[in-house]
Motif scaffolding. Structure first.
Motif, short mmCIF file in Angstrom:
data_model
loop_
_atom_site.label_atom_id
_atom_site.label_comp_id
_atom_site.label_asym_id
_atom_site.label_seq_id
_atom_site.Cartn_x
_atom_site.Cartn_y
_atom_site.Cartn_z
N MET A 103 0.79 -1.18 -0.05
CA MET A 103 -0.10 0.02 -0.06
C MET A 103 1.11 1.25 -0.06
SD MET A 103 -3.03 -1.09 2.72
CE MET A 103 -4.13 -2.27 2.44
N MET A 104 1.89 1.29 0.84
CA MET A 104 2.79 2.35 0.88
C MET A 104 3.43 2.59 -0.46
SD MET A 104 5.48 1.43 3.59
CE MET A 104 6.91 2.58 3.45
N ARG A 105 3.67 1.47 -1.03
CA ARG A 105 4.72 1.76 -2.51
C ARG A 105 3.53 2.23 -3.33
NH1 ARG A 105 9.32 -2.25 -3.88
NH2 ARG A 105 10.22 0.08 -3.92
N LYS A 106 2.15 1.96 -3.44
CA LYS A 106 1.23 2.45 -4.25
C LYS A 106 0.78 3.73 -3.99
CE LYS A 106 -0.38 -1.67 -6.52
NZ LYS A 106 -1.17 -2.32 -6.94
N ARG A 107 1.29 4.20 -2.77
CA ARG A 107 0.66 5.71 -2.33
C ARG A 107 -0.97 5.66 -2.17
NH1 ARG A 107 5.31 5.70 -1.43
NH2 ARG A 107 6.94 7.61 -1.71
N TRP A 108 -1.48 4.42 -2.00
CA TRP A 108 -2.94 4.15 -1.55
C TRP A 108 -3.13 2.92 -0.89
CZ3 TRP A 108 -7.55 2.00 -1.99
CH2 TRP A 108 -8.64 2.87 -1.90
N GLY A 109 -3.95 3.23 0.05
CA GLY A 109 -4.43 1.83 0.83
C GLY A 109 -5.49 2.30 1.92
N ARG A 110 -6.28 1.19 2.25
CA ARG A 110 -7.31 1.41 3.10
C ARG A 110 -7.17 -0.09 4.01
NH1 ARG A 110 -7.68 5.96 1.32
NH2 ARG A 110 -9.48 6.78 0.38
N ILE A 111 -7.25 0.33 5.23
CA ILE A 111 -7.30 -0.69 6.50
C ILE A 111 -8.39 -0.35 7.29
CG2 ILE A 111 -6.11 -2.04 7.98
CD1 ILE A 111 -3.42 -1.20 6.93
N VAL A 112 -9.31 -1.48 7.39
CA VAL A 112 -10.37 -1.14 8.14
C VAL A 112 -10.28 -2.43 9.42
CG1 VAL A 112 -12.83 -1.16 8.47
CG2 VAL A 112 -12.02 -0.09 6.40
N ALA A 159 -4.52 0.61 15.48
CA ALA A 159 -5.03 1.24 14.20
C ALA A 159 -4.62 2.67 14.10
CB ALA A 159 -6.72 1.23 13.93
N ARG A 160 -4.83 3.39 15.25
CA ARG A 160 -4.24 4.58 15.27
C ARG A 160 -2.89 5.06 15.19
NH1 ARG A 160 -8.86 7.10 19.75
NH2 ARG A 160 -10.58 7.45 17.87
N SER A 161 -2.04 4.02 15.68
CA SER A 161 -0.58 4.24 15.24
C SER A 161 -0.40 3.80 13.96
CB SER A 161 0.05 3.32 16.20
OG SER A 161 -0.18 3.45 17.78
N LEU A 162 -1.02 2.77 13.13
CA LEU A 162 -0.66 2.92 11.73
C LEU A 162 -1.17 3.71 10.81
CD1 LEU A 162 -2.18 -1.06 11.60
CD2 LEU A 162 0.31 -0.06 11.17
N THR A 167 -9.23 9.20 8.93
CA THR A 167 -8.53 8.20 9.29
C THR A 167 -8.09 8.21 10.90
OG1 THR A 167 -6.14 7.19 8.80
CG2 THR A 167 -6.06 9.51 9.26
N GLY A 168 -7.96 7.06 11.55
CA GLY A 168 -7.95 6.87 12.91
C GLY A 168 -9.33 6.98 13.64
N THR A 169 -10.26 6.87 12.94
CA THR A 169 -11.54 7.12 13.48
C THR A 169 -12.22 5.69 13.92
OG1 THR A 169 -13.80 8.57 13.51
CG2 THR A 169 -13.22 7.07 11.56
#
Lengths: 231, 76
Positions: free
Chosen positions: A112-121, A149-152, A218-220
């Motif tokens: 995800m970081m390489r693609k500069r896009w990602g979603r984690i739930v 999650a908030r640290s990520l 994010t972080g919610t």
């Protein structure tokens, strides 16, 4: 996209929802025979084992491509009052629900970081906010997911990866079916909307957090609990 | 330039998305617009490329290509 623990309950409802809207969906299940009822790609994965997580994600990457959306949902309960709870009941629930989430997120976030896009739930729980007698282990694991999650969310914000949580209240799943009618009735009474939630209602919240439109969120912690945790 | 530095340079170009001629010994990671996440990602790529293991604390104080290269080469 990948959903851990997707062969039933909230995970399955989430898989169906995303599949219906055109995502290429894979779900993990602990045992190979735990197949979801519909035509959904399933890989065997034990989230308490990093090697198993690595193999499962590699299999998904080979079949569907890199994971752009992760729904970390795999979880177990081992309920009991603290005075009767064995250490293993506590640590095993933590290992699956919390550390398991860490293992899977760590494995997929690099792409995800390489693609500069990602979603984690992460799928947390209302009891992670308010605690629950008889669920010290489960509540601790679900509260722990918030810190994870908030640290990520902060570590990967610079890479346009958002990390959020849903906190379902009582939802009509197998996990709840294990309770007695009296316990379920007590839960329903405690919910301002006076009913149990449906897995699809949690899936809808997850779909929002995973969407392009939620790019500034994010972080919610999004509670889907009929108002149970208010106040 | 040594073969090792070529391999190092390829990793840096790939991970940091910079041009090969920017990866020179005196370049700082700051000048390459690389933040702490980039550095971690670069080290992971280098660990794989050179089959070495870098501990977290060894990265303290490493701010230049020279510093990172010397660290990796010392482990081969």
């Amino acid at each position: 996209m990948l959903i851990t623990g997707g062969n039933r309950g909230i995970g399955l409802a989430t898989a169906e929802r995303f599949q219906a809207t055109g995502y290429r969906v894979a779900v993990t299940a602990r045992a190979p025979q735990d197949k979801p009822p519909k035509d959904i790609c399933v890989v065997q994965c034990d989230v308490t084992d990093s090697v198993s997580v690595d193999n499962a994600v590699s299999e998904v990457e080979a079949t569907l491509g890199a994971v752009e959306v992760l729904v970390s949902n795999a979880g177990i309960t081992r309920d009991g009052l603290v005075l009767r709870m064995r250490d293993a009941d506590f640590t095993e629930v933590l290992d699956t629900n919390l550390t398991g989430g860490f293992r899977v997120a760590k494995r997929v976030v690099k792409n995800m970081m390489r693609k500069r896009w990602g979603r984690i739930v992460f799928v947390s729980s209302v009891v992670g906010l308010g605690g629950q007698a008889g669920q010290a282990n489960y509540a601790a694991s679900k509260a722990g997911l918030t810190g994870l999650a908030r640290s990520l969310a902060k570590e990967f914000a610079a890479r346009n990866v958002t990390v959020n949580l849903v906190a379902p209240g009582p939802i009509e799943t197998d996990m709840l079916a294990a309770l007695s009618d009296a316990q379920r009735a007590a839960m329903t009474d405690a919910v301002p909307l006076a009913r149990l939630g449906k897995p699809a209602e949690v899936a809808a919240a997850i779909a929002y957090l995973a969407s392009e439109e939620a790019g500034f969120v994010t972080g919610t912690v999004l509670a889907v609990d009929g108002g149970l945790a208010m106040g | 330039m040594s073969d090792n530095f070529e391999r190092f340079k390829n990793c840096a170009v790939d991970v940091l998305s910079v041009d090969a001629d920017q990866v020179v010994m005196e370049a700082t990671f700051e000048s390459l617009d690389a933040d702490s996440l980039d550095l971690v990602e670069l080290v992971m790529a280098l660990e794989e490329e050179f089959d070495v293991n870098v501990e977290e604390e060894e990265l303290d104080g490493i701010t230049t290509i020279q510093g990172a290269y010397d660290l990796i080469v010392s482990k081969i």
